[in-house]
Enzyme design. Structure first.
Site, mmCIF file in Angstrom:
data_model
loop_
_atom_site.group_PDB
_atom_site.id
_atom_site.type_symbol
_atom_site.label_atom_id
_atom_site.label_comp_id
_atom_site.label_asym_id
_atom_site.label_seq_id
_atom_site.Cartn_x
_atom_site.Cartn_y
_atom_site.Cartn_z
ATOM 1 N N PHE A 122 0.860 -1.182 0.000
ATOM 2 C CA PHE A 122 0.000 0.000 0.000
ATOM 3 C C PHE A 122 0.895 1.230 0.000
ATOM 4 O O PHE A 122 1.896 1.280 0.710
ATOM 5 C CB PHE A 122 -0.919 -0.019 1.211
ATOM 6 N N CYS A 123 0.532 2.233 -0.791
ATOM 7 C CA CYS A 123 1.493 3.288 -1.055
ATOM 8 C C CYS A 123 0.809 4.613 -1.336
ATOM 9 O O CYS A 123 -0.372 4.668 -1.662
ATOM 10 C CB CYS A 123 2.339 2.950 -2.285
ATOM 11 N N THR A 124 1.597 5.674 -1.236
ATOM 12 C CA THR A 124 1.242 6.981 -1.779
ATOM 13 C C THR A 124 2.418 7.461 -2.613
ATOM 14 O O THR A 124 3.552 7.463 -2.132
ATOM 15 C CB THR A 124 0.955 7.996 -0.667
#
EC number: 3.5.1.60
Length: 354
Positions: A122-124
């Site tokens: 999960f990332c931004t």
């Protein structure tokens, strides 16, 4: 008169909930920076790095991730890997073989843990252009098991003929890259695109010759000569899973989010600075759809970028944007900021809000 940096910090503080404040980069620990020579044999090239770490920690991480993330029928995967090893993508399979032998693991478990990372990142990611036309790229990588992975994060300088060919951030034992930079050419990060995870489909696609998403990032960093070529390769190469690729170049306007299906691009979303779109924010959701209220990292990131302003954008300012809660959260393992035009400023910091 307050300096622009102080004004920026005050603006960002206004965006945070009580008790949450940006973490200056110099207060967050940097991971080890190590060299991996691509001139060495694939099975041997990671061994000098592995010797710097506690093998017990690495084996414990493999056991925990495989036990938690992999289906019960992993024995079937193991048999397939053993029988089809010579047909799997190289040099990555040979690298996994060398790592597995060093840690006294089966090739199957070494291979499976590399695929398990593909499923849960999960990332931004943010790519942005300042008012002078400079391109900046930043990312947070969020993953469970942060207590282990923060100890295993490294910045890797991949060497060819003794020179840095490209740089990436990864976990020891994981041969792919979710974050990387080809100096003076482009930067790239990958964000998971969750369409429902089916190990059966992933394994089938792998044996059809499709690439794991993080292996394609590394291949692109190694082979592509410029921003345009990297975007084409990342958009067109068949994959084992959907993903978002975020790419930054060195010239004005060179920034894009590529939304990928397994077979090809679902959407290409470039920067459009002449019309006011000087940044793009990608979390783990299609940008043309609303984000779920339970996981809205997009809106706080956009607010922080607008509060920063295009004229004040820098790598440090982007780091502060990525420090805003919940963009930075309890499962954020690391933050990287980078700009291909100034490759020596590539910076990763370990995050620990827990």
């Amino acid at each position: 008169m307050r300096s622009p940096g102080i004004v920026l910090l005050l603006l960002l503080l206004l965006l945070l909930p009580p008790g949450a404040a940006p973490c200056p980069a110099d207060l967050c620990p940097a991971p080890p920076r190590v060299n991996v020579s691509l001139d060495a044999a694939p099975a041997a090239r990671w061994l000098p790095v592995l010797r710097l770490f506690d093998p017990g920690l690495l084996r414990a991480a493999v056991a925990r991730i495989v036990g938690d993330r992999v289906p019960k029928w992993r024995d079937v995967i193991g048999k397939l890997v053993a029988e089809m090893e010579s047909f799997l993508p190289q040099p990555y399979t040979k690298e996994i073989r060398g790592i597995s032998d060093f840690l006294n693991l089966s090739l199957a478990d070494g291979f499976i843990v590399n695929l398990a990372y593909e499923a849960s990142a999960f990332c931004t990611s943010v790519v942005a252009q300042d008012s002078r036309g400079h391109i900046y790229h930043g990312r947070n990588l969020d993953y469970p098991f942060g207590d282990l992975l923060r100890k295993m994060t490294v910045d890797v300088q991949f060497l060819k003929n003794g020179q840095i060919a490209f740089t990436g951030t990864t976990f020891i034992g994981y041969v792919g890259l979710w974050t990387g930079q080809s100096p003076y050419k482009f930067t790239v990060s990958g964000d998971e695109r969750d369409k429902g995870w089916w190990w059966e489909n992933m394994i089938a696609a792998l044996f059809q010759g499709h690439s794991p998403v993080s292996w394609l990032i590394r291949t692109t960093l190694s082979e592509s000569e410029d921003f345009e070529a990297s975007v084409y390769k990342l958009a067109k190469t068949p994959l084992i899973a959907d993903v978002y690729y975020i790419v930054g170049g060195t010239a004005p306007g060179e920034g894009v989010v590529v939304t990928r299906n397994r077979g090809g691009p679902a959407d290409i979303w470039p920067l459009d600075p002449l019309n006011g779109a000087w940044f793009r924010v990608e979390t783990n959701y299609d940008h043309w759809k609303p984000v779920p209220k339970s996981d809205d990292r997009r809106t706080p990131a956009i607010k922080a970028l607008n509060a920063t302003g295009q004229a004040n954008l820098s790598l440090e300012a982007l780091f502060q944007v990525l420090s805003v809660v919940p963009v930075c959260n309890k499962i954020t393992v690391y933050t990287t900021v980078m700009s291909a035009a100034t490759p020596d400023k590539y910076m990763t910091r370990i995050r620990n809000l827990s």
